[in-house]
Design a protein around this motif. Structure first.
Motif, PDB file in Angstrom:
ATOM      1  N   ALA A 196       0.814  -1.211   0.000  1.00  0.00           N
ATOM      2  CA  ALA A 196       0.000   0.000   0.000  1.00  0.00           C
ATOM      3  C   ALA A 196       0.850   1.264   0.000  1.00  0.00           C
ATOM      4  O   ALA A 196       0.505   2.253  -0.658  1.00  0.00           O
ATOM      5  CB  ALA A 196      -0.930  -0.012   1.211  1.00  0.00           C
ATOM      6  N   THR A 197       1.967   1.250   0.729  1.00  0.00           N
ATOM      7  CA  THR A 197       2.822   2.441   0.768  1.00  0.00           C
ATOM      8  C   THR A 197       3.428   2.727  -0.599  1.00  0.00           C
ATOM      9  O   THR A 197       3.445   3.869  -1.066  1.00  0.00           O
ATOM     10  CB  THR A 197       3.942   2.262   1.814  1.00  0.00           C
ATOM     11  OG1 THR A 197       3.356   2.038   3.100  1.00  0.00           O
ATOM     12  CG2 THR A 197       4.835   3.480   1.870  1.00  0.00           C
ATOM     13  N   ALA A 198       3.928   1.681  -1.247  1.00  0.00           N
ATOM     14  CA  ALA A 198       4.563   1.856  -2.557  1.00  0.00           C
ATOM     15  C   ALA A 198       3.578   2.379  -3.596  1.00  0.00           C
ATOM     16  O   ALA A 198       3.892   3.320  -4.349  1.00  0.00           O
ATOM     17  CB  ALA A 198       5.176   0.540  -3.025  1.00  0.00           C
ATOM     18  N   VAL A 199       2.389   1.799  -3.640  1.00  0.00           N
ATOM     19  CA  VAL A 199       1.434   2.219  -4.675  1.00  0.00           C
ATOM     20  C   VAL A 199       0.867   3.603  -4.374  1.00  0.00           C
ATOM     21  O   VAL A 199       0.259   4.231  -5.255  1.00  0.00           O
ATOM     22  CB  VAL A 199       0.290   1.190  -4.857  1.00  0.00           C
ATOM     23  CG1 VAL A 199       0.848  -0.165  -5.243  1.00  0.00           C
ATOM     24  CG2 VAL A 199      -0.585   1.089  -3.627  1.00  0.00           C
ATOM     25  N   THR A 200       1.047   4.084  -3.157  1.00  0.00           N
ATOM     26  CA  THR A 200       0.694   5.463  -2.830  1.00  0.00           C
ATOM     27  C   THR A 200       1.806   6.420  -3.252  1.00  0.00           C
ATOM     28  O   THR A 200       1.564   7.482  -3.828  1.00  0.00           O
ATOM     29  CB  THR A 200       0.439   5.603  -1.321  1.00  0.00           C
ATOM     30  OG1 THR A 200      -0.662   4.772  -0.948  1.00  0.00           O
ATOM     31  CG2 THR A 200       0.129   7.042  -0.948  1.00  0.00           C
ATOM     32  N   VAL A 212       9.579   7.452 -11.833  1.00  0.00           N
ATOM     33  CA  VAL A 212       9.485   6.665 -10.598  1.00  0.00           C
ATOM     34  C   VAL A 212       9.290   5.206 -10.991  1.00  0.00           C
ATOM     35  O   VAL A 212       8.345   4.865 -11.701  1.00  0.00           O
ATOM     36  CB  VAL A 212       8.322   7.129  -9.705  1.00  0.00           C
ATOM     37  CG1 VAL A 212       8.291   6.314  -8.414  1.00  0.00           C
ATOM     38  CG2 VAL A 212       8.448   8.613  -9.383  1.00  0.00           C
ATOM     39  N   THR A 213      10.197   4.360 -10.526  1.00  0.00           N
ATOM     40  CA  THR A 213      10.131   2.929 -10.826  1.00  0.00           C
ATOM     41  C   THR A 213       9.765   2.163  -9.571  1.00  0.00           C
ATOM     42  O   THR A 213      10.432   2.288  -8.541  1.00  0.00           O
ATOM     43  CB  THR A 213      11.499   2.419 -11.335  1.00  0.00           C
ATOM     44  OG1 THR A 213      11.870   3.150 -12.505  1.00  0.00           O
ATOM     45  CG2 THR A 213      11.434   0.928 -11.654  1.00  0.00           C
ATOM     46  N   MET A 214       8.707   1.388  -9.643  1.00  0.00           N
ATOM     47  CA  MET A 214       8.352   0.500  -8.535  1.00  0.00           C
ATOM     48  C   MET A 214       8.986  -0.856  -8.813  1.00  0.00           C
ATOM     49  O   MET A 214       8.641  -1.526  -9.788  1.00  0.00           O
ATOM     50  CB  MET A 214       6.837   0.353  -8.379  1.00  0.00           C
ATOM     51  CG  MET A 214       6.442  -0.437  -7.128  1.00  0.00           C
ATOM     52  SD  MET A 214       4.659  -0.544  -6.872  1.00  0.00           S
ATOM     53  CE  MET A 214       4.257  -1.953  -7.924  1.00  0.00           C
ATOM     54  N   GLN A 301      -3.692 -11.876   0.750  1.00  0.00           N
ATOM     55  CA  GLN A 301      -3.066 -10.698   1.329  1.00  0.00           C
ATOM     56  C   GLN A 301      -4.009  -9.526   1.088  1.00  0.00           C
ATOM     57  O   GLN A 301      -4.900  -9.586   0.251  1.00  0.00           O
ATOM     58  CB  GLN A 301      -1.698 -10.417   0.686  1.00  0.00           C
ATOM     59  CG  GLN A 301      -0.678 -11.534   0.872  1.00  0.00           C
ATOM     60  CD  GLN A 301       0.669 -11.203   0.259  1.00  0.00           C
ATOM     61  OE1 GLN A 301       1.021 -10.047   0.109  1.00  0.00           O
ATOM     62  NE2 GLN A 301       1.426 -12.228  -0.098  1.00  0.00           N
ATOM     63  N   ARG A 302      -3.816  -8.476   1.871  1.00  0.00           N
ATOM     64  CA  ARG A 302      -4.716  -7.330   1.763  1.00  0.00           C
ATOM     65  C   ARG A 302      -4.620  -6.704   0.371  1.00  0.00           C
ATOM     66  O   ARG A 302      -3.536  -6.549  -0.184  1.00  0.00           O
ATOM     67  CB  ARG A 302      -4.381  -6.291   2.829  1.00  0.00           C
ATOM     68  CG  ARG A 302      -5.446  -5.202   2.975  1.00  0.00           C
ATOM     69  CD  ARG A 302      -5.142  -4.288   4.141  1.00  0.00           C
ATOM     70  NE  ARG A 302      -6.090  -3.180   4.206  1.00  0.00           N
ATOM     71  CZ  ARG A 302      -7.180  -3.174   4.945  1.00  0.00           C
ATOM     72  NH1 ARG A 302      -7.464  -4.216   5.698  1.00  0.00           N
ATOM     73  NH2 ARG A 302      -7.991  -2.137   4.961  1.00  0.00           N
ATOM     74  N   LEU A 303      -5.757  -6.356  -0.183  1.00  0.00           N
ATOM     75  CA  LEU A 303      -5.843  -5.774  -1.515  1.00  0.00           C
ATOM     76  C   LEU A 303      -5.419  -4.303  -1.463  1.00  0.00           C
ATOM     77  O   LEU A 303      -5.808  -3.567  -0.562  1.00  0.00           O
ATOM     78  CB  LEU A 303      -7.287  -5.873  -2.009  1.00  0.00           C
ATOM     79  CG  LEU A 303      -7.563  -5.711  -3.494  1.00  0.00           C
ATOM     80  CD1 LEU A 303      -7.018  -6.879  -4.282  1.00  0.00           C
ATOM     81  CD2 LEU A 303      -9.071  -5.599  -3.716  1.00  0.00           C
ATOM     82  N   CYS A 304      -4.605  -3.877  -2.417  1.00  0.00           N
ATOM     83  CA  CYS A 304      -4.171  -2.476  -2.494  1.00  0.00           C
ATOM     84  C   CYS A 304      -5.138  -1.691  -3.369  1.00  0.00           C
ATOM     85  O   CYS A 304      -5.356  -2.050  -4.529  1.00  0.00           O
ATOM     86  CB  CYS A 304      -2.758  -2.370  -3.068  1.00  0.00           C
ATOM     87  SG  CYS A 304      -1.472  -2.957  -1.965  1.00  0.00           S
ATOM     88  N   ALA A 305      -5.699  -0.631  -2.811  1.00  0.00           N
ATOM     89  CA  ALA A 305      -6.635   0.201  -3.560  1.00  0.00           C
ATOM     90  C   ALA A 305      -5.930   1.455  -4.059  1.00  0.00           C
ATOM     91  O   ALA A 305      -5.172   2.088  -3.325  1.00  0.00           O
ATOM     92  CB  ALA A 305      -7.809   0.587  -2.674  1.00  0.00           C
ATOM     93  N   VAL A 306      -6.163   1.807  -5.328  1.00  0.00           N
ATOM     94  CA  VAL A 306      -5.594   3.040  -5.886  1.00  0.00           C
ATOM     95  C   VAL A 306      -6.763   3.920  -6.345  1.00  0.00           C
ATOM     96  O   VAL A 306      -7.491   3.573  -7.269  1.00  0.00           O
ATOM     97  CB  VAL A 306      -4.612   2.758  -7.045  1.00  0.00           C
ATOM     98  CG1 VAL A 306      -3.356   2.096  -6.488  1.00  0.00           C
ATOM     99  CG2 VAL A 306      -5.208   1.858  -8.111  1.00  0.00           C
ATOM    100  N   PRO A 307      -6.970   5.071  -5.672  1.00  0.00           N
ATOM    101  CA  PRO A 307      -8.114   5.922  -6.009  1.00  0.00           C
ATOM    102  C   PRO A 307      -7.978   6.563  -7.375  1.00  0.00           C
ATOM    103  O   PRO A 307      -6.913   7.059  -7.752  1.00  0.00           O
ATOM    104  CB  PRO A 307      -8.089   6.983  -4.892  1.00  0.00           C
ATOM    105  CG  PRO A 307      -6.684   6.984  -4.383  1.00  0.00           C
ATOM    106  CD  PRO A 307      -6.190   5.588  -4.546  1.00  0.00           C
ATOM    107  N   ASP A 308      -9.073   6.510  -8.111  1.00  0.00           N
ATOM    108  CA  ASP A 308      -9.145   7.112  -9.447  1.00  0.00           C
ATOM    109  C   ASP A 308      -8.049   6.594 -10.367  1.00  0.00           C
ATOM    110  O   ASP A 308      -7.608   7.293 -11.290  1.00  0.00           O
ATOM    111  CB  ASP A 308      -9.075   8.641  -9.356  1.00  0.00           C
ATOM    112  CG  ASP A 308     -10.253   9.218  -8.584  1.00  0.00           C
ATOM    113  OD1 ASP A 308     -11.364   8.674  -8.717  1.00  0.00           O
ATOM    114  OD2 ASP A 308     -10.051  10.187  -7.829  1.00  0.00           O
TER     115      ASP A 308
END
Length: 501
Positions: A196-200, A212-214, A301-308
């Motif tokens: 979640a932190t990375a995708v934020t 920015v490379t993840m 594992q917990r699902l990562c949500a990305v708004p919009d």
């Protein structure tokens, strides 16, 4: 460090932690156990917990604020998925409006907590810092101790050792300790991790960085969600704030539980649904197959949500990318991967996850003997076997933290009122018969698996099973017959402490 000599102050209840959970617990205590004396002990300089500690770009909730917020305080902001400063402001408003802020004792850390069975009270050894940084220790006694500090280690994140990192000539940053003066404008940034932190971080930093490379070892389930709830907006136009909040909250609870159950019962269909949605956004089946199709099923594992869909939009814009590979070694100019590719970087963000710490580091002892938490069982997701008059706040892993946190706080109030009616000085949960042993948190996430052995266990049946279902919990938790599983100690059997001069 100095030790104060004054006789200890005594309170009915001590709450540890002035974050989202602690402020909510104080509200319930004030409204459902009127007259109880209490204090909130907060080790940091300000309230807010997670929402004050984390300052990295783009920090936001990963649950909608109609369920992450309190049921007694309607969420009024426009965005359903809210940014960190907005959440902190909401928590602060709640504390101020209800006079809870006057009960918070900042810069006060619990060093030890010992239960005295003869006197039926906790003695807390506290470390207190003043504004100048001077430290003193003192003691405080209380009848009931409620740990609302969550289960993350605020001082020590998970920080694996990377080979060759000393040779890297750029800047290395962990999100948990974000420097105020960092400048990433026009720079190449690599974010290690895919939670979640990375995708934020990625879309937030991509607005100013060159690229920015993840970098992830394996894909994570990531799903785009609306940042603003249009149906909620319409409901708020038609109804007053409180009924609107209740209706929206109910809607979102039902949707969240329904989607979770769908993922668990029909994993193949859920995989197809999630990959299909991502493919529709990125329009690149190969990229979705390589970077966004995990080997595990949704909600293992917990699902990562990305708004919009901000994460995916940054990728389409070309200011962000995802690389799935393993680190070979750091080199002066960046990171060399197992494939041989070198990711050049000016800044590396190690979003490698958090480290668990049971109940904010409180290690309770009973009559001077430290309790081995791993040998205890959790009752109703709140109290522990072997530890009288002690409760912990543990949120859901598949839904908003506050849903269970608020239920737990109301249950604690029910227990306190039960003790008053029965004239009990202490209560402790005791199982009848043998309990099956299961981990307290049943997720495959690395940060949980690394430390879950230090936590209490859950059983295989109610009320010893920590269910991940708010509908069941909301229907049964506050209807629990406390007399069946809580063993009480009458006040008449307790040694009265000497009066304070």
């Amino acid at each position: 460090m100095t030790q104060t000599d004054a006789a200890p102050e005594h309170l009915d209840v001590v709450i540890v932690g002035a974050g989202l959970s602690g402020i909510g617990a104080a509200y319930r205590l004030q409204t459902e156990c009127r007259g109880k004396t209490y204090a909130i002990l907060e080790a940091r300089d300000s309230l807010g917990g997670t929402w004050d500690l984390f300052r990295y770009p783009g920090i936001r909730s990963d649950s909608d604020m109609f369920t992450l917020g309190y049921p007694f305080k309607p969420w009024r902001d426009a965005k359903s998925i809210a940014d960190g400063p907005s959440i902190l402001r909401y928590i602060t408003e709640t504390a101020t409006e209800n006079g809870i802020d006057r009960h918070i004792r900042f810069r006060t850390k619990v060093l030890a907590a010992d239960w005295d069975s003869d006197a039926a009270r906790w003695t807390l050894t506290l470390e207190r810092r003043d504004a100048s940084g001077a430290v003193e220790t003192h003691t405080l006694t209380c009848g009931f101790l409620y740990a609302c500090a969550g289960y993350y280690h605020y001082d020590q994140p998970y920080a694996p050792e990377f080979p060759g990192i000393a040779s890297f000539t750029g800047q290395v940053v962990h999100p948990q300790f974000w420097p105020e003066d960092i400048d990433y404008r026009g720079k190449r940034v690599v974010v290690i991790g895919s939670g979640a932190t990375a995708v934020t971080l990625v879309p937030a930093m991509a607005e100013q960085a060159q690229l920015v490379t993840m970098l992830q070892r394996s894909p994570t389930w990531i799903s785009a969600v609306p940042g603003r709830d249009k149906l909620a907006d319409r409901i708020r136009e038609l109804l007053p704030p409180r009924p609107a909040h209740r209706l929206i909250r109910t809607k979102n609870i039902l949707f969240g539980i329904g989607f979770y159950q769908y993922c668990r019962r029909r994993p193949a269909a859920a995989r197809k649904l999630l990959t299909g949605l991502t493919t529709r956004i990125l329009k690149d089946e190969q990229a979705v197959a390589e970077h966004f199709t995990p080997s595990y099923n949704p909600w293992d594992q917990r699902l990562c949500a990305v708004p919009d869909a901000d994460f995916f939009k940054a990728m389409k814009k070309g200011t962000a990318e995802v690389v799935t590979d393993h680190i070979d070694t750091f080199v002066p100019e960046g990171i060399r991967l197992k494939s041989g590719r070198v990711l050049e970087a000016d800044i590396v963000i190690t979003a490698t996850g958090l480290q668990l710490l049971a109940f904010g580091g409180i290690a309770p002892s009973v009559d001077g003997v430290r309790v081995d938490l791993s040998e205890q069982f959790v009752w109703q997701g709140a109290m522990l076997t072997g530890v009288p008059n002690f409760a912990v706040c543990i949120g859901y892993t598949n839904a908003s933290w506050t849903l269970r946190a608020d239920l737990t706080s109301r249950l604690v109030c029910k227990v306190l009122n039960h003790m008053d009616r029965r004239d009990y000085a202490a209560v402790v949960p005791e199982p009848r018969g043998t309990l099956e042993e299961h981990p307290l948190l049943d997720l495959a996430s690395g940060y949980i698996q690394r430390s879950i052995g230090d936590f209490p266990r859950q059983g295989g049946r109610h009320p010893w099973k920590v269910r991940q279902n708010y509908l069941l919990d909301s229907a049964t938790t506050l209807r629990t017959d406390l007399g069946k599983t809580l063993t009480g100690t009458p006040k008449s059997a307790v040694r009265r402490p000497a009066p304070v001069a």
